[in-house]
Design a protein around this motif. Structure first.
Motif, short mmCIF file in Angstrom:
data_model
loop_
_atom_site.label_atom_id
_atom_site.label_comp_id
_atom_site.label_asym_id
_atom_site.label_seq_id
_atom_site.Cartn_x
_atom_site.Cartn_y
_atom_site.Cartn_z
N ASP A 157 0.79 -1.23 0.00
CA ASP A 157 0.00 0.00 0.00
C ASP A 157 0.82 1.28 0.00
O ASP A 157 0.26 2.37 0.11
N CYS A 158 2.14 1.18 -0.08
CA CYS A 158 2.99 2.37 -0.09
C CYS A 158 3.82 2.42 -1.37
O CYS A 158 4.20 1.39 -1.92
N ASP A 159 4.10 3.63 -1.82
CA ASP A 159 4.93 3.82 -3.01
C ASP A 159 6.41 3.67 -2.70
O ASP A 159 7.18 3.18 -3.51
N SER A 160 6.82 4.12 -1.51
CA SER A 160 8.22 4.02 -1.14
C SER A 160 8.63 2.56 -1.03
O SER A 160 7.89 1.72 -0.53
N ARG A 161 9.85 2.28 -1.50
CA ARG A 161 10.36 0.91 -1.45
C ARG A 161 11.32 0.70 -0.27
O ARG A 161 11.90 -0.36 -0.13
N ASP A 162 11.51 1.72 0.55
CA ASP A 162 12.42 1.61 1.69
C ASP A 162 11.64 1.40 2.98
O ASP A 162 10.75 2.19 3.31
N VAL A 163 11.98 0.33 3.70
CA VAL A 163 11.34 0.02 4.98
C VAL A 163 12.40 -0.03 6.06
O VAL A 163 13.36 -0.80 5.97
N LEU A 164 12.23 0.81 7.07
CA LEU A 164 13.13 0.80 8.23
C LEU A 164 12.47 0.03 9.35
O LEU A 164 11.41 0.42 9.86
N LEU A 165 13.08 -1.09 9.73
CA LEU A 165 12.58 -1.91 10.83
C LEU A 165 13.18 -1.39 12.14
O LEU A 165 14.40 -1.32 12.28
N VAL A 166 12.33 -1.03 13.09
CA VAL A 166 12.80 -0.61 14.41
C VAL A 166 12.40 -1.70 15.38
O VAL A 166 11.22 -1.84 15.74
N LEU A 167 13.38 -2.51 15.80
CA LEU A 167 13.11 -3.73 16.55
C LEU A 167 13.51 -3.59 18.02
O LEU A 167 14.56 -3.03 18.33
N LEU A 168 12.67 -4.14 18.88
CA LEU A 168 12.92 -4.13 20.31
C LEU A 168 13.35 -5.51 20.82
O LEU A 168 14.00 -5.60 21.86
#
Length: 364
Positions: A232-243
């Motif tokens: 559902d997003c145009d951007s192809r960059d995903v930043l995972l912020v993991l705990l």
């Protein structure tokens, strides 16, 4: 090399060369691209994500499109969006600070904590009380369903305005209690009940009913959901912020250690499976002229980045997820800012061009 030819699984960050074009973009003030954020939940540990987001928002080169989160990740996503809607980047930073500062004031922690800094923990009396409370259901302990978080969110977040004009695409994960199915609510569906449902631990809170359906914490079915950022997003960059760490050193042996690990696995299994699916689907897709369709192109174009809390002593103990104590939250914020600042210095130039992690190595 075009974006379409960049594989999902790439070389390790240390082997990725710097881009002269990206450096030029930074010099002239151009944005290297938009990021989608996948924010993991983890109770009070979500203050680490507060620090990460604070550092990201401080950098004017970064833009955002989609925010996906469950539990504390959902809280951070919605508070950030609400603050941005009211006052841009500075408003988002202030909103997050106001939210977590208020969280840290909810209980008299001097009575139930011991130690300082990274060694702070629940006191023996507090642990005993928590174990005792575990013998009762929320309806027995809290028959009137009192929830100070509801009042706090209603005071801070303008849900009506956010439904109408959210500055970002929001994906809030919840779990249908009767079916175990994941339901992802969008920004136009957002209410205080949706947000409380996403953070509803059934041994502590009453189930949250929405449209006649009871909901529990979104972490049980997605922590967080990554697929909406893909579809559902145009951007192809995903930043995972993991705990939660991708790997624990040592095998748990005591009953307490085993129970903590079981809970942690329950909240991370779906995420790990989803990330493995991305890796396998990208490898299975055929980058040939005759078979390369829309799905294959998108899979090959995805770029993943990660900021995690690995090797932080402060986040090693499951019990501290309940430690919404101001000094502890501020410690996690500072550690999150430090991790994010390091990531920005090392990998900002990768945004819009390449993954900065080896996804296959991390998740398979």
């Amino acid at each position: 090399m075009t974006d379409a030819s960049v594989p999902l699984t790439v070389t390790r960050p240390s082997a990725v060369p710097r881009s002269g074009l990206a450096r030029l973009q930074r010099l002239v003030g151009m944005s290297p691209g938009r990021l989608n954020l996948a924010l993991q939940g983890g109770g009070a540990h979500g203050a680490f994500t507060w620090g990460v987001l604070d550092a990201l928002l401080e950098n004017p080169q970064l833009e955002f499109e989609g925010l996906s989160g469950s539990s504390a990740g959902a809280m951070n996503a919605v508070v950030l969006a609400d603050g941005w809607m009211k006052g841009g980047r500075d408003g988002a930073r202030q909103g997050l600070a106001d939210f977590w500062t208020e969280v840290g004031k909810q209980m008299p922690w001097k009575l139930v904590t011991q130690g300082e800094g990274e060694t702070i923990s629940l006191s023996p009396a507090a642990k005993l009380l928590a174990n005792w409370a575990g013998n009762f259901s929320p309806s027995q302990l809290n028959p009137f369903d009192l929830n100070p978080l509801r009042d706090m969110l209603n005071r801070q977040v303008d849900f009506e305005r956010l439904r109408e004009s959210s500055p970002f695409k929001l994906f809030i994960g919840t779990t249908q209690a009767n079916t175990g199915r994941l339901r992802v609510f969008r920004e136009n569906e957002l209410t205080v009940d949706v947000l409380l449902a996403s953070a509803c631990l059934p041994k502590i809170h009453h189930s949250v009913e929405i449209d006649g359906e009871p909901y529990w914490d979104g972490g049980y079915s997605a922590n967080p959901a990554v697929f909406p950022l893909f579809y559902d997003c145009d951007s192809r960059d995903v930043l995972l912020v993991l705990l939660s760490p991708l790997k624990r050193e040592g095998t748990p042996h005591t009953v307490e250690e085993i129970e903590s690990r079981i809970v942690e696995l329950a909240f991370s299994a779906h995420f790990m499976r989803e990330m493995r699916m991305f890796v396998q689907a990208a490898e299975f897709s055929s980058p040939t002229f005759l078979t390369w369709g829309r799905l294959e192109r998108r899979l090959q174009q995805m770029r993943f980045h990660m900021i995690d809390a690995s090797e932080l002593v402060s986040l090693q103990r499951t019990e501290t997820k309940l430690l919404a104590h101001a000094p502890f939250l501020e410690l996690l914020r500072d550690q999150g800012r430090e991790r994010a600042s390091h990531w920005l210095s090392e990998h900002l130039e990768d945004v819009g061009r390449r993954s900065s992690i080896d996804v296959k190595q991390c998740f398979t």
